[in-house]
Design an enzyme around this catalytic site. Sequence first.
Site, short mmCIF file in Angstrom:
data_model
loop_
_atom_site.label_atom_id
_atom_site.label_comp_id
_atom_site.label_asym_id
_atom_site.label_seq_id
_atom_site.Cartn_x
_atom_site.Cartn_y
_atom_site.Cartn_z
N GLN A 161 1.85 -35.54 -24.55
CA GLN A 161 1.66 -36.36 -25.75
C GLN A 161 1.98 -37.82 -25.42
OE1 GLN A 161 4.22 -35.45 -29.11
NE2 GLN A 161 2.75 -36.20 -30.58
N GLY A 288 13.69 -37.03 -26.83
CA GLY A 288 14.75 -36.11 -27.23
C GLY A 288 14.24 -34.69 -27.07
N GLY A 289 13.07 -34.46 -27.64
CA GLY A 289 12.46 -33.15 -27.52
C GLY A 289 10.96 -33.26 -27.63
N MET A 290 10.28 -32.24 -27.14
CA MET A 290 8.82 -32.20 -27.23
C MET A 290 8.43 -30.77 -27.59
SD MET A 290 5.90 -33.70 -27.01
CE MET A 290 4.47 -32.73 -27.50
N GLU A 291 7.63 -30.67 -28.65
CA GLU A 291 7.34 -29.38 -29.29
C GLU A 291 6.29 -28.54 -28.57
OE1 GLU A 291 6.55 -32.45 -30.28
OE2 GLU A 291 4.75 -32.53 -31.52
N ASN A 292 6.32 -28.49 -27.25
CA ASN A 292 5.33 -27.68 -26.55
C ASN A 292 5.39 -26.24 -27.07
OD1 ASN A 292 4.46 -29.89 -24.93
ND2 ASN A 292 6.35 -29.67 -23.75
N HIS A 315 13.88 -29.72 -35.57
CA HIS A 315 12.71 -30.60 -35.60
C HIS A 315 11.59 -30.04 -34.72
CE1 HIS A 315 10.61 -34.59 -35.64
NE2 HIS A 315 10.19 -34.13 -34.48
N GLU A 316 11.90 -29.73 -33.48
CA GLU A 316 10.85 -29.26 -32.57
C GLU A 316 10.31 -27.91 -33.03
OE1 GLU A 316 9.87 -31.60 -31.00
OE2 GLU A 316 11.65 -32.84 -30.83
N HIS A 319 7.81 -28.19 -35.83
CA HIS A 319 6.47 -28.56 -35.36
C HIS A 319 5.58 -27.32 -35.17
CE1 HIS A 319 6.23 -32.85 -34.78
NE2 HIS A 319 7.31 -32.91 -34.03
N GLU A 338 4.67 -35.92 -37.60
CA GLU A 338 6.10 -36.26 -37.53
C GLU A 338 6.77 -36.44 -38.90
OE1 GLU A 338 7.61 -35.80 -34.88
OE2 GLU A 338 6.02 -35.87 -33.38
N ASP A 394 1.19 -45.01 -27.52
CA ASP A 394 2.60 -45.09 -27.15
C ASP A 394 3.23 -46.41 -27.62
OD1 ASP A 394 2.59 -42.65 -25.98
OD2 ASP A 394 2.49 -43.38 -23.91
N TYR A 402 7.66 -41.20 -38.95
CA TYR A 402 8.62 -40.11 -39.18
C TYR A 402 9.27 -40.26 -40.55
CZ TYR A 402 8.73 -39.01 -34.10
OH TYR A 402 8.42 -38.64 -32.81
N ARG A 577 16.15 -41.03 -21.46
CA ARG A 577 15.64 -40.83 -22.82
C ARG A 577 15.43 -42.21 -23.46
NH1 ARG A 577 18.81 -37.69 -27.70
NH2 ARG A 577 17.22 -38.05 -29.29
N MET A 578 14.18 -42.51 -23.81
CA MET A 578 13.84 -43.88 -24.24
C MET A 578 14.63 -44.32 -25.46
SD MET A 578 9.80 -44.23 -23.54
CE MET A 578 9.23 -42.75 -24.34
N LYS A 579 14.84 -43.40 -26.40
CA LYS A 579 15.54 -43.76 -27.63
C LYS A 579 16.95 -44.27 -27.32
CE LYS A 579 17.00 -41.76 -31.95
NZ LYS A 579 17.23 -40.52 -32.68
N1 BES Z 1 6.47 -35.04 -30.59
C1 BES Z 1 7.66 -35.82 -30.55
C2 BES Z 1 7.82 -36.58 -29.27
C3 BES Z 1 6.68 -37.52 -28.95
C4 BES Z 1 6.09 -38.30 -29.91
C5 BES Z 1 6.22 -37.63 -27.66
C6 BES Z 1 5.05 -39.15 -29.59
C7 BES Z 1 5.17 -38.47 -27.34
C8 BES Z 1 4.59 -39.25 -28.31
C9 BES Z 1 8.89 -34.97 -30.79
O1 BES Z 1 8.70 -33.93 -31.68
C10 BES Z 1 9.93 -35.87 -31.41
O2 BES Z 1 9.70 -36.35 -32.47
N2 BES Z 1 11.04 -36.06 -30.73
C11 BES Z 1 12.13 -36.85 -31.22
C12 BES Z 1 13.17 -35.95 -31.80
C13 BES Z 1 13.61 -36.18 -33.13
C14 BES Z 1 13.00 -37.07 -34.11
C15 BES Z 1 14.62 -35.23 -33.66
C16 BES Z 1 12.74 -37.60 -30.05
O3 BES Z 1 12.31 -37.36 -28.93
O4 BES Z 1 13.61 -38.39 -30.26
ZN ZN Z 2 8.46 -34.62 -33.62
#
Ligand code: BES
Ligand code: ZN
Length: 624
Positions: A161, A288-292, A315-316, A319, A338, A394, A402, A577-579
Amino acid sequence: MSLPALRAAFAALTLSLSTMLNPVLAGDVVDTHSYANSAEVRTSHLALDFEVDFAKSRLKGLAEIQFQRLKPDADRIVLDTRALDVRSAEASSDGKTWTATKFALGSDDAVLGRPLTVMLPAAATRVRIGYFTRPEASGLQWLKPAQTAGKKRPFLFSQSQAIHARSWIPLQDSPAVRATYEARVKTPKGLRAVMSAEMSEQRDAAGRWTFRMPQPIPSYLIAIAVGDIAFQSLGARTGVYAEPAMLKAAAWEFAETETTVALCEKLFGPYRWGRYDLLVLPPSFPYGGMENPRLTFLTPTVITGDRGLVALIAHELAHSWSGNLVTNATWEDFWLNEGFTEYLTYRLTEAQFGTARGDMERVIGVADLKTDLGLAKSDEDRKLVRAYPSKDPDEVFSTIPYQRGALFLVYLETKFGREAFDAFLRGWFDAHAFQSATSPQFLAFLDEKLLKAKPGVVSQAEIDAWVSSPTLPADAVYASSDALAKVEAARDAWLAGKTPISAMAAGHWTVQEWEHFFEGFPTTASAAQLKELDAAFKLTGNGNAIIASHWYRLAIKAGQTDSVLPAMTEYLARVGRMKLISPIYRALAATDAGRAQANAIYKKLGPGYHPIAQQALERILAGS
Ligand code: BES
Ligand code: ZN
């Protein structure tokens, strides 16, 4: 140039011209982020074959694409690719006899990559492409042993994604196209492959790991990881994969997952994907996570030893309904994935851990939203549904889809009542299961099932304001949290010199309380106060990656970078982790001296970051 060579060059040119002129259509949806001609020829199934080569940091791939001809006389299929070395293209009508067919790669676009046009013989029902990925594939990260928990074996993982699947598989890379898939993966000895699919426990006779995804999914949900990966069961349908060194801690942290799945089903309808497993990745995982599907990919920074961040699992998992079952048809409809998922997460957190915790998450979500509304570059970026598509999905990534999306659904829930709204939500999931949907489709469904069915509750103008106003509607419904209010009061009393630092019961704070503590921290605090804070709570070098990230940002903003620099650099070297790391680089880049420091740090650490994180950080350092 010889005549055949000239002919081939001409064929390639006309192929790429026709691709450029061909707008990207899937049904009547325009996806500006894909070159695929999916309105004419539509992928239905993928059969993938990979050999994993750690020495060369590349996959050797053979991707078979089965398709349907929506336009019976279509004579070509257009696929998305990015940085792929395509070696061969063959076509077949039965999957047994293959014949070479003409193919051509179009010109390269920095964001979209290159269209790959493959000519189709009249009877063909499938094509297969032989190719190699490149070490810089944006959707793969190749880790050296030193970047793993075990330090002995290399690791590979994908992040498809939004539009990175095309960097490791030539395919129709649009969320409006759904396909089932199967895969075979050859790995070096002792390394296991896992994918977002049903998995075999053992290798096949040829020594390959085999996978099968029987439900049709969009391309961004195809995922792979290879490494020294072990498994521990958590419940009847749930389990966790991780490097052996992480497995025990992960299994403890995520022990409640089976309960969350059951709760999810009670609230939103049956879980339609079979198993739900988790995969803990090395710390360079950029999200943080990816909903594969069937296998959520997770950052290890959620393993905090107190189960405090399991809302991320919720959250994941959510999804599996909003996103994987009903999918945004284009990346402009991202909030359908989201925003819905955040709303479902609040509901889940509340159901599993009580309203106090749910409200805490909601308050933090709104604070994040306000931060991102402030950072947004234009009013268009502040809207729930933007009027025009972004160049790079991106680039416009933020918490706006969200949290604004979740607030919109909270508003609807408040207006129509929980019972009616829950029935509406389930109806949305059921009516669009295994389909991709656009914002207009959702709004039409809303109009029919709620607005018209219960007239006089919400007007069209009010909906329009939610969807297309850059500001938040005045009647948005916000949560409040006693616990967070207490944190704020304790912080402000200490900052004002009214109470000693020992009066802050921070030793018992949850990560959410710490986040709130930092969120509203004034930039006017003195150096002495920051020092006292650090000494009292050991913030520099803190083992909790979320607390540490907030602390480093605060120290930088307060002009105290030097006192945290060694620990912070170690942190930035470890966490990807970018965040967590982007805000640190952004805080540094806010001053000239800081920008020089940020550039020096990035120069050293950049190559260790995931390609997607590298792009994001380079944008920050370039000041864009
Ligand atoms: N699907 C997203 C991650 C994502 C979004 C990857 C857009 C690439 C492009 C995933 O479900 C997500 O939202 N992850 C969040 C977690 C959260 C809001 C609890 C994250 O990674 O911070
Ligand atoms: Zn998400």
